[in-house]
Enzyme design. Structure first.
Site, PDB file in Angstrom:
ATOM      1  CG  HIS A  55      -1.751  -1.259   1.320  1.00  0.00           C
ATOM      2  ND1 HIS A  55      -1.239  -2.453   1.737  1.00  0.00           N
ATOM      3  CD2 HIS A  55      -3.052  -1.470   1.022  1.00  0.00           C
ATOM      4  CE1 HIS A  55      -2.190  -3.373   1.702  1.00  0.00           C
ATOM      5  NE2 HIS A  55      -3.306  -2.807   1.274  1.00  0.00           N
TER       6      HIS A  55
ATOM      7  N   GLY B  19      -3.601  -4.390  11.441  1.00  0.00           N
ATOM      8  CA  GLY B  19      -3.964  -4.842  10.088  1.00  0.00           C
ATOM      9  C   GLY B  19      -5.467  -4.963   9.993  1.00  0.00           C
TER      10      GLY B  19
ATOM     11  CG  LEU C 283      -8.719  -1.393   8.433  1.00  0.00           C
ATOM     12  CD1 LEU C 283      -9.530  -1.126   7.164  1.00  0.00           C
ATOM     13  CD2 LEU C 283      -7.724  -0.276   8.671  1.00  0.00           C
TER      14      LEU C 283
ATOM     15  CG  ASN D 145      -7.168   8.861   2.410  1.00  0.00           C
ATOM     16  OD1 ASN D 145      -8.309   8.447   2.584  1.00  0.00           O
ATOM     17  ND2 ASN D 145      -6.131   8.053   2.288  1.00  0.00           N
TER      18      ASN D 145
ATOM     19  CB  ILE E 162      -9.085   7.488  -1.077  1.00  0.00           C
ATOM     20  CG1 ILE E 162      -9.217   8.591  -2.125  1.00  0.00           C
ATOM     21  CG2 ILE E 162      -8.673   6.186  -1.765  1.00  0.00           C
ATOM     22  CD1 ILE E 162     -10.106   8.279  -3.304  1.00  0.00           C
TER      23      ILE E 162
ATOM     24  CG  HIS F  17      -5.966   1.224  -0.615  1.00  0.00           C
ATOM     25  ND1 HIS F  17      -5.970   1.639   0.696  1.00  0.00           N
ATOM     26  CD2 HIS F  17      -6.147  -0.117  -0.588  1.00  0.00           C
ATOM     27  CE1 HIS F  17      -6.154   0.585   1.475  1.00  0.00           C
ATOM     28  NE2 HIS F  17      -6.267  -0.489   0.720  1.00  0.00           N
TER      29      HIS F  17
ATOM     30  CD  GLU G  63     -20.400  -7.958  24.675  1.00  0.00           C
ATOM     31  OE1 GLU G  63     -20.494  -7.152  23.715  1.00  0.00           O
ATOM     32  OE2 GLU G  63     -21.357  -8.227  25.425  1.00  0.00           O
TER      33      GLU G  63
ATOM     34  CG  HIS H 237     -23.895 -17.778  32.034  1.00  0.00           C
ATOM     35  ND1 HIS H 237     -23.028 -17.245  32.957  1.00  0.00           N
ATOM     36  CD2 HIS H 237     -25.141 -17.525  32.503  1.00  0.00           C
ATOM     37  CE1 HIS H 237     -23.713 -16.696  33.950  1.00  0.00           C
ATOM     38  NE2 HIS H 237     -25.000 -16.860  33.710  1.00  0.00           N
TER      39      HIS H 237
ATOM     40  CG  ASP I 196     -30.874 -16.427  29.751  1.00  0.00           C
ATOM     41  OD1 ASP I 196     -32.009 -15.943  29.949  1.00  0.00           O
ATOM     42  OD2 ASP I 196     -29.857 -16.064  30.358  1.00  0.00           O
TER      43      ASP I 196
ATOM     44  CG  HIS J 197     -28.317 -15.859  26.177  1.00  0.00           C
ATOM     45  ND1 HIS J 197     -29.020 -15.250  25.174  1.00  0.00           N
ATOM     46  CD2 HIS J 197     -28.048 -14.894  27.099  1.00  0.00           C
ATOM     47  CE1 HIS J 197     -29.184 -13.971  25.467  1.00  0.00           C
ATOM     48  NE2 HIS J 197     -28.597 -13.730  26.628  1.00  0.00           N
TER      49      HIS J 197
ATOM     50  NE  ARG K 166     -27.978 -19.038  35.196  1.00  0.00           N
ATOM     51  CZ  ARG K 166     -29.085 -19.630  35.652  1.00  0.00           C
ATOM     52  NH1 ARG K 166     -29.317 -20.900  35.404  1.00  0.00           N
ATOM     53  NH2 ARG K 166     -29.956 -18.948  36.366  1.00  0.00           N
TER      54      ARG K 166
HETATM   55  C1  LIG Z   1     -11.360  -5.455   9.499  1.00  0.00           C
HETATM   56  C2  LIG Z   1     -10.777  -5.207   8.142  1.00  0.00           C
HETATM   57  N1  LIG Z   1     -11.594  -5.247   7.071  1.00  0.00           N
HETATM   58  C3  LIG Z   1     -11.079  -5.075   5.835  1.00  0.00           C
HETATM   59  C4  LIG Z   1      -9.761  -4.867   5.642  1.00  0.00           C
HETATM   60  C5  LIG Z   1      -9.189  -4.728   4.252  1.00  0.00           C
HETATM   61  N2  LIG Z   1      -8.800  -3.332   4.006  1.00  0.00           N
HETATM   62  C6  LIG Z   1      -7.547  -2.917   4.128  1.00  0.00           C
HETATM   63  S1  LIG Z   1      -7.398  -1.260   3.963  1.00  0.00           S
HETATM   64  C7  LIG Z   1      -9.067  -1.083   3.703  1.00  0.00           C
HETATM   65  C8  LIG Z   1      -9.710   0.247   3.562  1.00  0.00           C
HETATM   66  C9  LIG Z   1      -8.851   1.280   3.054  1.00  0.00           C
HETATM   67  O1  LIG Z   1      -9.384   2.538   3.278  1.00  0.00           O
HETATM   68  P1  LIG Z   1      -8.793   3.469   4.387  1.00  0.00           P
HETATM   69  O2  LIG Z   1      -8.950   2.848   5.707  1.00  0.00           O
HETATM   70  O3  LIG Z   1      -9.376   4.785   4.187  1.00  0.00           O
HETATM   71  O4  LIG Z   1      -7.262   3.476   4.079  1.00  0.00           O
HETATM   72  P2  LIG Z   1      -6.524   4.284   2.912  1.00  0.00           P
HETATM   73  O5  LIG Z   1      -7.051   3.793   1.612  1.00  0.00           O
HETATM   74  O6  LIG Z   1      -6.802   5.698   3.127  1.00  0.00           O
HETATM   75  O7  LIG Z   1      -5.098   3.905   3.112  1.00  0.00           O
HETATM   76  C10 LIG Z   1      -9.688  -2.313   3.738  1.00  0.00           C
HETATM   77  C11 LIG Z   1     -11.140  -2.500   3.525  1.00  0.00           C
HETATM   78  C12 LIG Z   1      -8.944  -4.829   6.800  1.00  0.00           C
HETATM   79  N3  LIG Z   1      -7.630  -4.627   6.733  1.00  0.00           N
HETATM   80  N4  LIG Z   1      -9.484  -4.976   8.012  1.00  0.00           N
END
Ligand SMILES: Cc1ncc(C[n+]2csc(CCOP(=O)(O)OP(=O)(O)O)c2C)c(N)n1
Length: 691
Positions: free
Chosen positions: A54, A142, A144, A213, A215, A289, A438, A488, A496, A500, A547
């Site tokens: 990237h 990694g 996100l 950004n 994007i 990207h 959680e 539980h 429940d 559950h 439980r």
């Molecule tokens: C939980 C999760 N879902 C999906 C991805 C795959 N993924 C990597 S970067 C990205 C999105 C990129 O957009 P942004 O966060 O704005 O980063 P930029 O393009 O600005 O670097 C995705 C969907 C990931 N790394 N983690």
């Protein structure tokens, strides 16, 4: 910066081709500009060589990295584990080449060859930053949203350490938590949970930079993400700032100064940037990207910044010297801190010793004597209840054992009765109210577990471990040691009902590498489960409790609960060579004990194996395993109120399982046991059928 204004023009017109008109020369760049542009180009080169990665975000955020690593983050490249370092999290882990380049330049043990080996087998520079692999990476990111939430745990841990150890004149722990996060981070739900938690707890030691950004992978964020981020974070109780241009290092500097001055509210600085800044044809596009820019485009980038288009991985000598010098500052900073700690040690020898012991991951002498022992004559006790007793009995020995529940402390029995709650007013409190969050609880626990000297636990119902799988998995990847407590644990929770009652959770959690899952059979095994969890290194421990009340297995009559550390053991053997082996975990162990007695009445010799942890059993020698499950005895019956998946390894081709192959039902537990076959009669019948 001169070209700072260019970006504004660019953003407004959004016509990347305009970059062709910009001419720059390395001659008239300041050392700062030259350094920043070197990082942009190194990023593009590394991704190009790896043929994946990237480049765009790293190129755009080089000025931000520059300001952070030269002016703000407190670190010592020669000791990445220095206790009072600021933590840095690249929550947008995909942009890791940015982090790697700065770590390399400021003097961490990361060479230019490591940069050239980006994303190659066994290199330190993996596709996303990995804790323990790359020096200077404080947490693996990694997926996100995770890094964002891990930072909340880092911030909590800092507040805890400061409350416990700082004294007037000895501000031992006063570090900040910096993170860079992206649109993707802010879209993830865990970020909302974590931001809400951080705002509520007034974690003013958090300073996050949001790369606005506009994007993401599918193009403009307008297609999916149009909320007012500033308003959202203000509503969470954060201090919100905005920098109009990522190239404006002065504005970044000022915003970071303001953020540091804000001690009450966590800070977020929204920074407008242009992805792949400097790339004439790719800047501002999703195309930069997640793929290399291409050899020809990189030449244009180099030309844009006034670099030689034919040179790759080029670091001007003055840039190298400049960043090395910046990095060296940290050596002195740590030395000063070490002197402060030495003076502290003289004045507060006990506290210093306590910290050093727990920071080294060691356990205090004599703590095991505090573990309660339960008698066979004691009334039935749920393992969650036993867990509460154990936790409270040992809490005094472990001042740094801190944790709580996701609004289920009374049900999970995780309240430390003699201690206060951790709040914005009381950082010395050890009980955490994570709220019904959680996912963020798990991620925050990882940040806490990554802080030397802190051992976190967090609890909810086993079913809701489903909301925590990303942090569990990351804890396992990082080989860190949070303790996940799940109660539980089966249809035994009763009324429940289906939603559950966990079915597939044990199998799926057991399938995660580096996880040790323990499902103790009674109160004494529960005490031992906590012992093993606190002693365990190399990954998270998952404690699974009932439980419902369970009989206490008489320690004078049956094998000792200490055997739990071996994962499986012969709890009760037949007088004659066993014809059949009954094995179970948790609440089903007392069921197979009754079945053993009934089979004995019918002249059938059965061995009972308590098997609280498959993973611990797998670590034992072949001889030990043979002593518990002899190859010659192939008639084996496994009983567990969960999916049978995985049990076949232990039951052999000639064995069987009494497990759950459907979801549960809503009814009183005893009725469910009958309905699903978890009765002595059914176990006896199945065992006899094997013979
Ligand atoms: C939980 C999760 N879902 C999906 C991805 C795959 N993924 C990597 S970067 C990205 C999105 C990129 O957009 P942004 O966060 O704005 O980063 P930029 O393009 O600005 O670097 C995705 C969907 C990931 N790394 N983690």
């Amino acid at each position: 910066m001169a070209y700072g204004r260019q970006i504004l023009k660019h953003i407004k017109t959004n016509q990347p081709k305009q970059y062709n008109t910009v001419k720059m020369s390395t001659q008239n760049q300041s050392i700062e500009e030259l350094g920043i542009n070197t990082v942009r180009i190194l990023s593009a080169d590394a991704v190009q060589k790896a043929n994946s990665g990237h480049p765009g975000t790293a190129m755009a955020l080089a000025p931000l990295g520059h300001v952070l690593w030269t002016e703000f983050i407190n670190y010592n490249p020669k000791n990445p584990h220095w206790a009072n370092r600021d933590r840095f999290i690249l929550s947008a882990g995909h942009a890791c080449i940015l982090q790697y380049n700065f770590l390399h330049l400021v003097g961490y043990d990361l060479s230019l060859d490591d940069i050239k080996n980006f994303r190659q087998l066994h290199s330190k520079t993996a596709g996303h930053p990995e804790y323990g692999l790359c020096p200077g990476v404080d947490v693996t990111t990694g997926p996100l949203g995770q890094g964002f939430a891990n930072g909340v745990g880092f911030a909590i841990a800092q507040k805890h350490l400061a409350a416990r150890y700082n004294k007037p004149g000895f501000d031992l722990f006063n570090y900040h938590v910096y993170a860079i996060c992206s649109d993707g981070d802010l879209m993830e739900g865990v970020t909302s949970e974590a931001a809400s938690m951080a705002g509520h707890l007034e974690l003013g030691n958090i300073i996050y930079l949001y790369d606005d950004n506009k994007i993401s992978i599918e193009g403009s964020t307008d297609i999916a993400f149009t909320e007012d981020v500033d308003a959202r974070f203000r509503a969470y109780g954060w201090h919100v700032q905005h920098v109009e241009d990522a190239n404006d290092t002065h504005a970044l500097h000022q915003a970071l100064v303001n953020a540091k001055a804000e001690v009450k509210r966590p800070s977020i600085i929204r920074v407008r940037s242009l992805i792949a800044y400097g790339s004439p044809n790719k800047a501002g596009t999703a195309g930069s990207h997640g793929s290399p820019l291409g050899a020809e485009e990189i030449k244009l980038v180099k030309q844009f910044f006034g670099f030689d288009p034919e040179k790759s991985f080029y670091v001007p000598s003055e840039v190298e010297a400049y960043y090395q010098e910046k990095g060296k500052k940290g050596i002195t900073t740590e030395q000063k801190w070490n002197e402060l700690f030495a003076a502290y040690k003289e004045k507060f020898p006990e506290l210093a010793a306590e910290y050093e012991l727990s920071a080294a991951g060691k356990l205090p002498a004599g703590w095991k004597d505090k573990l309660p022992v339960f008698k066979g004559s004691d009334p039935k006790m749920a393992t969650r209840q036993a867990s509460g007793k154990v936790l409270n009995a040992i809490a005094g020995s472990f001042p740094n054992l801190i944790g709580g529940a996701a609004d289920l402390a009374p049900s999970t029995e995780t309240n430390l009765k003699e201690y206060d709650s951790f709040t914005s007013e009381n950082r010395a409190g050890r009980n955490f109210h994570f709220g019904i969050r959680e996912h963020a609880m798990g991620s925050a626990m990882n940040g806490m577990a990554l802080t030397a000297g802190v051992v976190p636990f967090g609890a909810t119902f086993l079913m809701f471990s489903e909301y925590m799988r990303p942090p569990i998995r990351l804890a396992a990847i990082m080989k860190i040691n949070p303790i996940f407590v799940y109660t539980h644990d089966s249809i035994g929770l009763g009324e429940d009902g289906t939603t559950h009652q966990p079915i597939e959770q044990l199998a799926s959690l057991r399938s995660i590498p580096n996880v040790v899952l323990i499902r103790p059979a009674d109160a004494n095994e529960t005490a031992q489960a906590w012992r093993v969890a606190l002693e365990h290194k190399g990954g998270p421990t998952i404690l699974v409790f009932t439980r419902q009340g369970l009989p206490i297995l008489d320690q004078d009559k049956y094998a000792k609960a200490e055997n739990l550390e071996k994962g499986a053991y012969v709890l009760s053997d037949s007088e004659k060579t066993p014809q059949v082996i009954l094995m179970a975990t948790g609440s089903e162990v007392s069921l197979i004990m009754q079945a053993q007695a009934k089979l004995a009445e019918e002249g059938i010799a059965a061995r009972v194996v308590s098997m609280p942890s498959w993973e611990l059993f797998e670590k034992q020698s072949a001889e030990y395993k043979e002593s518990v499950l002899p190859k010659a005895i192939k008639k084996r019956l496994a009983v567990e109120m969960a999916s049978p998946m995985g049990w076949h390894k232990y039951t052999t081709d000639e064995g069987d399982t009494v497990c759950m192959t459907t979801f549960g039902e809503s009814a009183p537990a005893d009725e469910l046991y009958k309905y699903f076959g978890f009765t002595v009669d059914n176990v006896v019948k199945k065992a006899k059928a094997l013979l």
